[in-house]
Design a protein around this motif. Structure first.
Motif, short mmCIF file in Angstrom:
data_model
loop_
_atom_site.label_atom_id
_atom_site.label_comp_id
_atom_site.label_asym_id
_atom_site.label_seq_id
_atom_site.Cartn_x
_atom_site.Cartn_y
_atom_site.Cartn_z
N MET A 102 -25.54 19.91 44.40
CA MET A 102 -25.46 20.58 45.65
C MET A 102 -25.66 21.75 46.09
O MET A 102 -25.93 21.68 47.16
CB MET A 102 -23.71 20.43 45.39
CG MET A 102 -22.81 19.51 45.47
SD MET A 102 -21.26 19.49 44.71
CE MET A 102 -20.66 20.44 46.83
N THR A 103 -26.20 23.14 45.28
CA THR A 103 -26.74 24.18 45.75
C THR A 103 -28.11 23.83 46.63
O THR A 103 -28.24 24.21 47.67
CB THR A 103 -26.47 24.89 44.90
OG1 THR A 103 -25.01 25.13 44.18
CG2 THR A 103 -26.76 26.08 45.63
N LEU A 159 -27.10 22.42 49.46
CA LEU A 159 -26.48 23.22 50.05
C LEU A 159 -27.70 23.90 51.64
O LEU A 159 -27.68 24.40 52.50
CB LEU A 159 -25.63 24.26 50.29
CG LEU A 159 -25.06 25.57 50.97
CD1 LEU A 159 -23.97 25.07 52.16
CD2 LEU A 159 -24.55 26.49 49.74
N ILE A 211 -21.94 27.94 43.54
CA ILE A 211 -21.92 27.35 45.05
C ILE A 211 -21.37 27.90 46.33
O ILE A 211 -21.91 28.14 46.88
CB ILE A 211 -21.75 26.09 45.01
CG1 ILE A 211 -22.48 25.23 46.52
CG2 ILE A 211 -20.60 25.15 44.59
CD1 ILE A 211 -22.13 23.98 46.94
N LEU A 259 -24.68 16.90 49.05
CA LEU A 259 -23.79 18.27 48.87
C LEU A 259 -23.02 16.63 49.12
O LEU A 259 -21.86 16.34 47.89
CB LEU A 259 -23.12 18.36 50.31
CG LEU A 259 -23.57 19.50 50.42
CD1 LEU A 259 -24.15 20.63 52.20
CD2 LEU A 259 -23.40 21.05 48.91
N TRP A 313 -20.35 16.13 45.91
CA TRP A 313 -19.02 15.94 45.49
C TRP A 313 -17.60 15.56 44.38
O TRP A 313 -17.31 15.66 44.13
CB TRP A 313 -18.65 16.26 47.58
CG TRP A 313 -17.37 17.61 47.99
CD1 TRP A 313 -16.21 17.45 47.33
CD2 TRP A 313 -18.35 18.67 48.06
NE1 TRP A 313 -16.07 18.70 47.84
CE2 TRP A 313 -16.88 18.66 48.98
CE3 TRP A 313 -18.86 18.51 48.90
CZ2 TRP A 313 -17.13 20.13 49.32
CZ3 TRP A 313 -19.08 19.84 50.20
CH2 TRP A 313 -17.72 21.21 50.00
N VAL A 320 -19.30 17.35 56.41
CA VAL A 320 -19.01 18.30 55.63
C VAL A 320 -17.86 18.86 55.15
O VAL A 320 -17.04 19.04 54.18
CB VAL A 320 -19.62 19.30 55.23
CG1 VAL A 320 -19.29 20.93 55.01
CG2 VAL A 320 -21.21 18.92 55.58
#
Length: 446
Positions: A33-34, A37, A123, A222, A226, A281
């Motif tokens: 996810m980082t 992002l 994150i 993401l 998630w 998001v």
């Protein structure tokens, strides 16, 4: 997120290979996810600061990992001290932990819980970076990350998730990070913005996203990651709670995307890709605290409400004059607040816990608890983040120079450009050879 004491068993708890493997996969999903992002934010900025935006996320992977191993895990999840902080000498350096030593009454090793939580810690400060695009020194940002996770994230994680944490004991529900991650990061973004000020040309010059495909790619990563973020937060896969969290994550995200697009069409006349990505998001943010306590129908409500509210909130920066570059406040702060408070309305009392919201006969009790959690985390993060940014600004300056901001931070801070349209290469290696002009001159002379 249960700290381990919520798993009750009649017999001695033993390590579960299935749950251990499941949680390692979830940890990897949260890690991706980082970078996701980074792409999401990177596509939203102008060409001249793409690499800087990517690096502002990536550097968190390095800094927070080391601090977490040295002392962060102990501060966040060590033995409670007054409800506000923890400590355990065995957690310092992760050096006093047995190979198969279990986390509380769960069936996973402490090492697995520690690495899963590490990905959350990584994150969260990266989320803040989107509010500061185009204008801050990379060194100042790196220092801010180190100080912020130490003074804000680690304590707040203890309040919300650790056994003995005061918000945990109060009964505040935050399944996977509505307060500890999203409200925390959104309030911090506002605090830093108040110190560093607006970008040059804010509300005057066009500052459109340079690559919407990158934005969509980031949003997709993401969304994918998630599922580990939310479903993994039950720390196992034995009783169906994680499955409900998984389903609710998908449902709320879809509803939020549709809600954002519907608002956008009515307000501006178009369905945009940026709106679809931002709406998704927003839904992910809002369902994060609530995914373990609402039904799928409740998840639709949470997502749709958050999608519309966040779509409305992103325009507040123009009304109030704060420069939230990539809408961290509008999406993460507002979405986190919405999702946390909606628990007080839609909690069914039949999934994560017996706590019921207003619409399920629980009265205003849970809504009151959620409000306390929201307000306290928001104010603490806002104030401490403002003070940290102010100190850094006084000591070393938080912003780049005006010339560097206008020409672009990528060259000034990283000596690179994101895109090469000449064929000569955009990195430092290319510049060590003959200059492009010299090469062209020799070719013409020949």
């Amino acid at each position: 997120m249960p700290p381990g004491i919520l798993t009750i068993a009649a017999d001695k708890v033993t390590l579960s290979p299935a749950n251990t493997g499941f949680m390692l996969v979830c940890s990897a999903l949260v890690m991706i996810m980082t970078p996701g992002l980074a792409f999401f934010y990177g596509g939203m900025v102008r060409v001249k600061s793409v690499l800087n935006m990517l690096m502002m996320s990536f550097i968190s992977l390095g800094i927070v990992t080391i601090l977490w191993v040295l002392y962060g895990f102990g501060l966040a999840f060590g033995n409670d001290a007054g409800g506000f902080l923890g400590w355990n000498g065995s957690f310092a350096g992760l050096s006093g932990i047995g190979l198969t030593q279990l986390w509380g009454a769960t069936t996973i090793p402490i090492y697995v819980f520690a690495v899963f939580q590490l990905m959350f810690a990584i994150i969260t400060p990266a989320l803040i970076s989107g509010a500061l695009a185009d204008r801050v020194k990379f060194t100042a940002w790196a220092l801010f990350i180190a100080l912020w996770v130490t003074l804000v994230y680690f304590p707040v994680a203890h309040w919300v998730w650790a056994e003995g944490g005061w918000l945990f004991n109060l009964g505040v529900i935050d399944f996977a990070g509505g307060t500890a991650v999203h409200i925390n990061a959104g309030a911090a973004a506002l605090g830093v913005i108040l110190v560093v000020g607006k970008r040059i040309g804010f509300k005057k010059d066009p500052m459109r996203p340079h690559s919407l495909p990158l934005v969509m790619l980031g949003a997709g990563l993401l969304w994918f990651g998630w599922f580990g973020f939310n479903a993994g937060s039950w720390l196992g896969n034995d009783d169906g709670v994680g499955a409900v969290a998984f389903v609710n994550t998908q449902v709320a995200t879809a509803a939020a995307m549709l809600g954002w697009l519907a608002y956008e069409k009515l307000r501006h006349g178009s369905f945009t890709t940026l709106g679809a990505a931002s709406g998704a998001v927003a839904g992910l943010v809002a369902i994060t605290p609530a995914c373990g306590c609402v039904s799928p129908l409740g998840a639709i409500a949470v997502g749709a409400i958050a999608g519309v509210l966040c779509a409305m909130a992103v325009n507040l920066k123009y009304k109030f004059g704060y420069d939230d570059s990539l809408d961290v406040i509008g999406v993460h702060l507002v979405g986190g607040v919405a999702g946390s408070l909606l628990i007080g309305l839609f909690a069914t009392g039949g999934v994560q816990s017996k706590a019921k919201g207003l619409f399920y006969g629980g009265g205003f009790e849970q809504l009151g608890k959620q409000t306390v959690g929201v307000v306290c985390v928001l104010l603490y993060s806002l104030v401490v983040s403002y003070v940290l940014a102010k100190v850094i600004d006084l000591v070393m300056g938080f912003r780049v120079s005006e010339d560097e901001e206008i020409s672009g931070i990528d060259q000034a801070a990283h000596a690179e450009t994101a895109y090469d349209f000449t064929g000569a290469g955009g990195g430092t290696a290319a510049r060590k050879g003959p200059a492009l002009g010299e090469a062209l001159t020799k070719k013409v002379d020949a």
